[in-house]
Design an enzyme around this catalytic site. Structure first.
Site, mmCIF file in Angstrom:
data_model
loop_
_atom_site.group_PDB
_atom_site.id
_atom_site.type_symbol
_atom_site.label_atom_id
_atom_site.label_comp_id
_atom_site.label_asym_id
_atom_site.label_seq_id
_atom_site.Cartn_x
_atom_site.Cartn_y
_atom_site.Cartn_z
ATOM 1 N N HIS A 103 0.835 -1.204 0.000
ATOM 2 C CA HIS A 103 0.000 0.000 0.000
ATOM 3 C C HIS A 103 0.856 1.234 0.000
ATOM 4 O O HIS A 103 1.962 1.247 0.537
ATOM 5 C CB HIS A 103 -0.930 -0.003 1.222
ATOM 6 C CG HIS A 103 -0.219 -0.261 2.504
ATOM 7 N ND1 HIS A 103 0.126 -1.537 2.922
ATOM 8 C CD2 HIS A 103 0.261 0.582 3.444
ATOM 9 C CE1 HIS A 103 0.769 -1.468 4.077
ATOM 10 N NE2 HIS A 103 0.870 -0.194 4.406
ATOM 11 N N HIS A 105 1.002 5.138 1.178
ATOM 12 C CA HIS A 105 0.427 6.140 2.079
ATOM 13 C C HIS A 105 0.465 7.510 1.391
ATOM 14 O O HIS A 105 1.479 7.862 0.787
ATOM 15 C CB HIS A 105 1.268 6.277 3.355
ATOM 16 C CG HIS A 105 1.349 5.036 4.198
ATOM 17 N ND1 HIS A 105 0.629 4.873 5.354
ATOM 18 C CD2 HIS A 105 2.086 3.905 4.074
ATOM 19 C CE1 HIS A 105 0.923 3.707 5.904
ATOM 20 N NE2 HIS A 105 1.807 3.094 5.145
HETATM 21 P P1 AMP Z 1 2.408 -0.028 7.119
HETATM 22 O O1 AMP Z 1 3.041 0.143 8.470
HETATM 23 O O2 AMP Z 1 3.076 0.801 6.051
HETATM 24 O O3 AMP Z 1 2.252 -1.473 6.738
HETATM 25 O O4 AMP Z 1 0.976 0.628 7.249
HETATM 26 C C1 AMP Z 1 -0.177 -0.052 7.591
HETATM 27 C C2 AMP Z 1 -1.233 1.008 7.764
HETATM 28 O O5 AMP Z 1 -2.505 0.391 7.687
HETATM 29 C C3 AMP Z 1 -1.150 1.730 9.114
HETATM 30 O O6 AMP Z 1 -1.019 3.130 8.905
HETATM 31 C C4 AMP Z 1 -2.485 1.370 9.791
HETATM 32 O O7 AMP Z 1 -3.012 2.412 10.566
HETATM 33 C C5 AMP Z 1 -3.354 1.054 8.592
HETATM 34 N N1 AMP Z 1 -4.462 0.143 8.872
HETATM 35 C C6 AMP Z 1 -4.412 -1.048 9.515
HETATM 36 N N2 AMP Z 1 -5.642 -1.598 9.577
HETATM 37 C C7 AMP Z 1 -6.480 -0.736 8.945
HETATM 38 C C8 AMP Z 1 -7.881 -0.727 8.690
HETATM 39 N N3 AMP Z 1 -8.674 -1.724 9.110
HETATM 40 N N4 AMP Z 1 -8.408 0.334 8.026
HETATM 41 C C9 AMP Z 1 -7.613 1.340 7.618
HETATM 42 N N5 AMP Z 1 -6.281 1.388 7.828
HETATM 43 C C10 AMP Z 1 -5.726 0.377 8.489
#
Ligand code: AMP
Ligand code: ZN
Length: 151
Positions: A103, A105
């Site tokens: 993903h 950001h």
């Molecule tokens: P990363 O650390 O780059 O893998 O980022 C994962 C991101 O996903 C974090 O910023 C979390 O806050 C976000 N995240 C995890 N679960 C959810 C969810 N159910 N809905 C929206 N964002 C999420």
């Protein structure tokens, strides 16, 4: 890869888990991050389960960036506070990846938003040109360019 039942982002794509969606097309979906670093922080994910950058093909990776750019513009044109935007992608646990459905950001930024990137102590010391050239060559080899490009 098809949607994975144990993946939280696949569960969002299938509608099992709720999300606040912004955008969806045939390749990617965008929704608000549940724990925003800054108000307006959103995510862009592939519609198929791709755990890492290496799993994305060029078209999908390129499209994620195109949509990130459009959403960054939307943030800048919206009422959200934003004087700048960071794009961020964590690939692998060492890079801070916690959800293994790749993903991107998109994070609105403004002076005093409290979000800081911590630089290592070595940041103060510039490597020699020789060292930078050696690393550039190493990477060119890994890309199988064999010195075909200017450096
Ligand atoms: P990363 O650390 O780059 O893998 O980022 C994962 C991101 O996903 C974090 O910023 C979390 O806050 C976000 N995240 C995890 N679960 C959810 C969810 N159910 N809905 C929206 N964002 C999420
Ligand atoms: Zn997934």
């Amino acid at each position: 890869m098809p949607l994975q039942p144990s993946c939280i982002f696949c569960q969002i794509l299938s509608g099992e888990v709720e999300a606040s969606f912004i955008y969806r097309d045939e390749l990617v979906t965008s929704f608000m991050d549940i724990r925003p670093l800054v108000r307006g922080h959103l995510l862009i994910i592939p519609n198929d389960h791709c755990s890492s950058l290496a799993d994305l093909n060029d078209a999908l990776g390129g499209h994620m960036f195109i949509i990130a750019r459009r959403l960054a513009q939307a943030i800048r044109q919206s009422k959200l506070r934003s004087e700048g935007v960071n794009l961020f992608l964590a690939d692998g646990p060492a890079a801070g990846q916690t959800v293994f459905h790749s993903h991107l950001h998109v994070i609105p930024r403004f002076a005093g938003d409290g979000f800081k990137i911590h630089f290592p102590a070595s940041y103060g010391t510039r490597p020699s040109r020789n060292e930078l050239n050696e690393i550039a060559e190493l990477l060119q080899k890994a890309m199988h360019l064999n010195g075909k490009f200017y450096r």
